[in-house]
Enzyme design. Structure first.
Site, short mmCIF file in Angstrom:
data_model
loop_
_atom_site.label_atom_id
_atom_site.label_comp_id
_atom_site.label_asym_id
_atom_site.label_seq_id
_atom_site.Cartn_x
_atom_site.Cartn_y
_atom_site.Cartn_z
N LYS A 120 -63.18 67.83 35.80
CA LYS A 120 -63.24 68.81 34.71
C LYS A 120 -64.36 69.82 34.95
CE LYS A 120 -65.19 68.19 30.71
NZ LYS A 120 -65.57 67.70 29.36
N ASP A 138 -60.45 69.33 28.36
CA ASP A 138 -61.41 68.56 27.57
C ASP A 138 -60.70 67.95 26.37
OD1 ASP A 138 -60.96 70.67 25.86
OD2 ASP A 138 -63.09 71.10 25.51
#
Length: 213
Positions: A120, A138
């Site tokens: 991420k 997220d």
């Protein structure tokens, strides 16, 4: 959700915010890397309060490395998990100095090799610092993709893969910013603000929430 609905959703989000930006404060790829690393399980507001004091003092790998772990902690101790994050940031700085001449590499494998940097974080840096069409999933994006039925998936990796498949190329660079902001301010986790949502009529969430009369 069909292709036409997705396109309409993305078009509306783009029209509403043509040039979305991260809410993390940064002025270089390195500052962004540090900020995103610190933002794990923390709010952007709390990270900005810390980095607004840190970056004027140290905003290069060498400068932060010279602070040392204890020195860095003094700037980030208001952020959750700051002990582990300080160690990771210092060790990442050392790797950037030793392996990349103090520069943030525009390379996924090299980024993910840095301590504290997962997929991420690498996606955020590649997208926001270098303009890659990556999608960093997220909690907000995961919730929004599933709740709206835009690109459902059982985990963040599945959602990322599905988003990459269904989002047209013209939207890929900005879509994760739109979804994060929409999830942060409109499609809230506990009580989504469906009545003020610009994509409410396109969303396939069955349990929409509206304000009481």
């Amino acid at each position: 959700m069909n292709k036409d609905k997705r396109y309409q959703i993305l078009t509306r989000l783009r029209d509403n915010n043509p040039k979305p930006e991260t809410e993390l404060n940064f002025s270089s790829p390195f500052e962004l890397l540090v900020a995103v690393t610190l933002s794990a399980q923390a709010t952007d507001v709390s990270v900005n309060k810390a980095t607004d004091k840190l970056f004027p003092v140290a905003n290069t790998p060498q400068a932060i490395y010279d602070l040392g772990i204890d020195g860095l902690k003094q700037y980030i101790k208001t952020i959750g998990l700051y002990n582990n994050k300080a160690v990771n940031v210092i060790n990442a700085c050392k790797m950037l100095i030793d392996l990349h001449a103090g520069e943030v590499p525009e390379n996924r494998e090299a980024l993910e090799a840095l301590p504290g940097v997962g997929r991420k974080t690498a996606n955020v840096v590649l997208n926001t610092a270098f303009g890659w069409p990556t999608i960093a999933v997220d909690t907000h994006i995961f919730r929004l993709a599933n709740r709206t039925k835009f690109a459902p998936g059982k985990n963040v990796d599945q959602v990322e893969l599905n988003m990459l498949k269904v989002v047209p190329s013209e939207f890929k660079v900005d879509v994760h910013h739109w979804f994060i902001l929409h999830g942060r301010y409109t499609c809230l986790a506990r009580k989504p603000r469906c009545g003020s949502c610009i994509i409410e009529d396109l969303c396939e969430f069955k349990d929409k929430v509206y304000p009481e009369d």
